[in-house]
Design an enzyme around this catalytic site. Structure first.
Site, PDB file in Angstrom:
ATOM      1  N   PHE A 147       0.812  -1.217   0.000  1.00 30.35           N
ATOM      2  CA  PHE A 147       0.000   0.000   0.000  1.00 30.35           C
ATOM      3  C   PHE A 147       0.843   1.263   0.000  1.00 30.35           C
ATOM      4  CE2 PHE A 147       1.058   0.015   4.486  1.00 30.35           C
ATOM      5  CZ  PHE A 147       1.118   1.371   4.781  1.00 30.35           C
ATOM      6  N   LYS A 171      -1.461  -6.893  -9.204  1.00 30.32           N
ATOM      7  CA  LYS A 171      -2.382  -7.055  -8.076  1.00 30.32           C
ATOM      8  C   LYS A 171      -1.936  -6.024  -7.042  1.00 30.32           C
ATOM      9  CE  LYS A 171      -3.044  -8.298  -4.408  1.00 30.32           C
ATOM     10  NZ  LYS A 171      -3.350  -7.292  -3.358  1.00 30.32           N
ATOM     11  N   GLU A 174      -5.090  -3.646  -1.773  1.00 33.12           N
ATOM     12  CA  GLU A 174      -6.536  -3.384  -1.725  1.00 33.12           C
ATOM     13  C   GLU A 174      -6.851  -2.140  -0.894  1.00 33.12           C
ATOM     14  OE1 GLU A 174      -4.652  -5.669  -0.423  1.00 33.12           O
ATOM     15  OE2 GLU A 174      -5.618  -6.894   1.107  1.00 33.12           O
ATOM     16  N   CYS A 279       9.553   1.884   3.159  1.00 32.90           N
ATOM     17  CA  CYS A 279      10.481   0.774   3.436  1.00 32.90           C
ATOM     18  C   CYS A 279      11.872   1.309   3.732  1.00 32.90           C
ATOM     19  CB  CYS A 279      10.529  -0.178   2.265  1.00 32.90           C
ATOM     20  SG  CYS A 279      11.149   0.603   0.782  1.00 32.90           S
ATOM     21  N   GLU A 380       9.042  -4.228  12.991  1.00 27.70           N
ATOM     22  CA  GLU A 380       8.896  -3.139  12.023  1.00 27.70           C
ATOM     23  C   GLU A 380       7.583  -2.425  12.350  1.00 27.70           C
ATOM     24  OE1 GLU A 380       7.939  -4.103   7.928  1.00 27.70           O
ATOM     25  OE2 GLU A 380       8.945  -2.302   7.219  1.00 27.70           O
TER      26      GLU A 380
HETATM   27  P1  NAD Z   1       1.721  -6.581   3.008  1.00 27.10           P
HETATM   28  O1  NAD Z   1       2.771  -7.629   3.036  1.00 27.10           O
HETATM   29  O2  NAD Z   1       0.641  -6.619   4.018  1.00 27.10           O
HETATM   30  O3  NAD Z   1       0.968  -6.594   1.583  1.00 27.10           O
HETATM   31  C1  NAD Z   1       1.684  -6.649   0.370  1.00 27.10           C
HETATM   32  C2  NAD Z   1       0.822  -7.344  -0.671  1.00 27.10           C
HETATM   33  O4  NAD Z   1       0.574  -8.681  -0.236  1.00 27.10           O
HETATM   34  C3  NAD Z   1      -0.529  -6.684  -0.882  1.00 27.10           C
HETATM   35  O5  NAD Z   1      -0.825  -6.673  -2.262  1.00 27.10           O
HETATM   36  C4  NAD Z   1      -1.483  -7.578  -0.107  1.00 27.10           C
HETATM   37  O6  NAD Z   1      -2.772  -7.626  -0.685  1.00 27.10           O
HETATM   38  C5  NAD Z   1      -0.822  -8.931  -0.174  1.00 27.10           C
HETATM   39  N1  NAD Z   1      -1.091  -9.745   1.031  1.00 27.10           N
HETATM   40  C6  NAD Z   1      -1.293  -9.289   2.290  1.00 27.10           C
HETATM   41  N2  NAD Z   1      -1.504 -10.331   3.139  1.00 27.10           N
HETATM   42  C7  NAD Z   1      -1.423 -11.457   2.394  1.00 27.10           C
HETATM   43  C8  NAD Z   1      -1.547 -12.857   2.693  1.00 27.10           C
HETATM   44  N3  NAD Z   1      -1.791 -13.277   3.929  1.00 27.10           N
HETATM   45  N4  NAD Z   1      -1.388 -13.733   1.696  1.00 27.10           N
HETATM   46  C9  NAD Z   1      -1.132 -13.311   0.445  1.00 27.10           C
HETATM   47  N5  NAD Z   1      -1.018 -12.010   0.098  1.00 27.10           N
HETATM   48  C10 NAD Z   1      -1.156 -11.087   1.056  1.00 27.10           C
HETATM   49  O7  NAD Z   1       2.478  -5.171   3.023  1.00 27.10           O
HETATM   50  P2  NAD Z   1       1.844  -3.719   3.160  1.00 27.10           P
HETATM   51  O8  NAD Z   1       1.362  -3.516   4.547  1.00 27.10           O
HETATM   52  O9  NAD Z   1       0.915  -3.442   2.037  1.00 27.10           O
HETATM   53  O10 NAD Z   1       3.143  -2.818   2.898  1.00 27.10           O
HETATM   54  C11 NAD Z   1       4.066  -2.495   3.905  1.00 27.10           C
HETATM   55  C12 NAD Z   1       5.224  -3.464   3.928  1.00 27.10           C
HETATM   56  O11 NAD Z   1       5.878  -3.460   2.659  1.00 27.10           O
HETATM   57  C13 NAD Z   1       6.286  -3.080   4.944  1.00 27.10           C
HETATM   58  O12 NAD Z   1       6.753  -4.254   5.571  1.00 27.10           O
HETATM   59  C14 NAD Z   1       7.377  -2.444   4.087  1.00 27.10           C
HETATM   60  O13 NAD Z   1       8.665  -2.475   4.655  1.00 27.10           O
HETATM   61  C15 NAD Z   1       7.294  -3.281   2.863  1.00 27.10           C
HETATM   62  N6  NAD Z   1       7.884  -2.604   1.705  1.00 27.10           N
HETATM   63  C16 NAD Z   1       9.133  -3.009   1.312  1.00 27.10           C
HETATM   64  C17 NAD Z   1       9.752  -2.376   0.240  1.00 27.10           C
HETATM   65  C18 NAD Z   1      11.128  -2.793  -0.203  1.00 27.10           C
HETATM   66  O14 NAD Z   1      11.619  -2.240  -1.172  1.00 27.10           O
HETATM   67  N7  NAD Z   1      11.761  -3.747   0.443  1.00 27.10           N
HETATM   68  C19 NAD Z   1       9.094  -1.328  -0.424  1.00 27.10           C
HETATM   69  C20 NAD Z   1       7.827  -0.958   0.003  1.00 27.10           C
HETATM   70  C21 NAD Z   1       7.225  -1.603   1.079  1.00 27.10           C
END
Ligand code: NAD
Length: 496
Positions: A147, A171, A174, A279, A380
């Site tokens: 997000f 994808k 959401e 991130c 985190e």
């Molecule tokens: P998230 O892991 O909750 O979600 C990421 C994606 O995975 C979304 O599209 C979501 O719909 C999907 N998802 C969520 N739960 C799932 C599940 N149980 N099974 C399958 N798919 C699932 O992450 P977020 O809260 O949207 O974003 C924040 C996180 O992203 C933080 O941990 C941040 O550090 C990380 N991030 C990392 C980078 C990088 O370059 N390393 C960049 C941006 C964000």
């Protein structure tokens, strides 16, 4: 109320199940988003597979032209897209424009496709025999994104995938899904054929459908570490190529010889910009030696000066968190830190913004005397909380960072070239800033951390993106003269 739909084969496609999308600044539900699963992913794969037949045969000139058109549209619609992002994510419009600019730089990299996709040629590897190589696209590839950068993170993926001849299914998160549909419309206007770029909205069901669909060749994921591990495991088990970038805990080390005002300024922006939902956010400041007390004083003053408000209001520096759950999680974490012995120097809990009392706001929090055993250090938090840990020397600070499971970004504030060199050589972190708090992604370098911040070994974009979205072929050629007698030996062929 608007329903945000899928974008499959160049048209909006509805779905039966939906969930709310909130305006984080008011706390109100402002739209609903459809949630896809197997059927929608399969429809997108069918469209993308059909489009691949012609798109993979298109000329480099045609693909480059689409990328130039798309880049121009991103410039023209930056403000509009920035407002769409701000309304669903909560970040300021200026911050959203910053992420669009960074994402656009990947499109600019993709505009140089003709250069980066060149193969090589070796003349006369054996008598009358030459060798050359070239790279070809994989087919249908997918991106699953978080997000916090609803425009930039997908832009790390799809311009390179599409420019190299693949077709793409996105994808997005959401929680802020509208940016993806807006980008899909820009691609269409840029001349991209229908079916080359598709958007399927949803959560776990849509992700699982991607990970198991036999028609998808590769998956790019950016998000939290537990989901990155899951995606990497499932996608590789189903024979796919995977990029999986995870979470972070980024440390900024401040040495006593640093300019404290300068360091504190940058650490404050790095910690509280985008409400800490980056991130590359600085979440830990490691104060070395007698830098600590003076640093805390300056950080305290600066944290109190941060202007918190709605992302679209003039002068706002920090917006709300993305959801009510995120707000509660972050505020609980400050309470836990206090209970575990940290000093709450600045307390952002319970902040109310006039006229936006139901918004998901929390103010900047500054915690001192945090130890590596405390949850505020280990988790985190992904919010505007900066933890100060004290270390006796640079080497102790390096050991502390190296023992942390994450390794996304880190920074060192110093006036010493020797210290900077020692730090960058010894630190087990993928992206390093020297007097730079947020070592931002540059499109022509790859981006990705170490340890739990990158699962597997595929960083994202830049030359790594070209490599990830293509496979090499090596061709050995002989053109004998008419009627030339060449003896074909039965031993393994060697060059002569
Ligand atoms: P998230 O892991 O909750 O979600 C990421 C994606 O995975 C979304 O599209 C979501 O719909 C999907 N998802 C969520 N739960 C799932 C599940 N149980 N099974 C399958 N798919 C699932 O992450 P977020 O809260 O949207 O974003 C924040 C996180 O992203 C933080 O941990 C941040 O550090 C990380 N991030 C990392 C980078 C990088 O370059 N390393 C960049 C941006 C964000």
């Amino acid at each position: 109320m608007t329903t945000i739909q899928h974008w499959i084969n160049g048209t909006l496609t509805s779905g039966a199940t939906t969930q709310p999308v909130f305006n984080p600044a008011t706390g109100a539900e402002q739209a609903r988003v459809v949630l896809g699963g197997n059927a929608e992913i399969d429809a997108a794969v069918q469209a993308a597979s059909a489009a691949f037949e012609t798109w993979s045969e298109s000329s480099l000139t045609q693909r480059t032209q689409v990328m130039f058109n798309f880049r121009q549209l991103l410039v023209e619609h930056e403000e509009e897209l920035g407002r769409i992002i701000s309304a669903e994510h909560g970040k300021t419009v200026d911050d959203a424009r910053g992420e669009i600019t960074r994402g656009r730089e990947v499109v600019e990299f993709a505009c140089g496709l003709g250069d980066v996709l060149k193969g090589s040629f070796s003349d006369q590897v054996s008598r009358g025999v030459d060798v050359h190589n070239f790279r070809q696209p994989l087919g249908v590839v997918a991106g699953i994104t978080p997000f916090n950068f609803p425009a930039m993170v997908p832009l790390w993926m799809h311009p390179i995938a599409i420019a190299t001849g693949n077709t793409f299914i996105l994808k997005p998160s959401e929680r802020d899904p509208s940016a993806a549909n807006f980008v899909a419309e820009l691609y269409k206007r840029a001349g991209l054929p229908d079916g080359v770029f598709n958007v399927v909205h949803g959560g776990k069901d849509a992700v699982d459908a991607i990970l198991t669909h036999p028609g998808i060749e590769a998956v790019s994921f950016v998000g939290s570490t537990p989901i990155a591990k899951y995606v990497h495991e499932q996608a590789t088990a189903h024979g796919k190529r995977v990029q999986a970038l995870g979470g972070a805990k980024n440390h900024a080390v401040v040495l006593p010889d640093a300019d404290l005002e300068f360091a504190a300024n940058h650490i404050t922006a790095g910690a509280y910009g985008s409400a800490g939902e980056r991130c590359m956010a600085v979440s830990v400041a490691v104060a070395v030696g007698d830098a600590a007390d003076a640093l805390v004083d300056v950080l305290k003053r600066k944290a109190n000066e941060v202007k918190v408000g709605p992302g679209d209001a003039e002068g706002t520096e920090m917006g709300p968190l993305v959801t009510k759950a995120a707000q509660e999680r972050v505020e609980n974490a400050v309470g836990t830190a206090q209970a575990q012995g940290a000093t709450v120097v600045v307390d952002g809990r319970g902040l109310k913004i006039e006229g936006h009392e139901e918004g998901f706001f929390t103010g900047p929090s500054l915690l001192d005397h945090v130890t590596t055993e405390m949850e505020a250090y280990r988790e985190e938090l992904f919010g505007p909380v900066l933890a100060i840990v004290r270390a006796e020397s640079l080497d102790q600070a390096i050991d502390l960072i190296n023992a942390n499971p994450y390794g996304n970004g880190t920074a060192l504030f110093t006036g010493s070239g020797e210290a900077a060199r020692r730090f960058q050589r010894r630190i087990k972190v993928g992206m390093i800033g020297i007097n730079v708090p947020v070592p931002v992604p540059m499109s022509y370098y790859s981006f990705g951390g170490w340890k739990d911040s990158l699962i597997g070994d595929n960083p994202i974009h830049g030359p790594e993106g070209i490599r990830f979205y293509t496979r090499p072929k090596v061709v050995t050629t002989r053109w004998p003269q008419p009627k030339q007698q060449v003896t074909a030996g039965f031993t393994f062929p060697t060059s002569s």
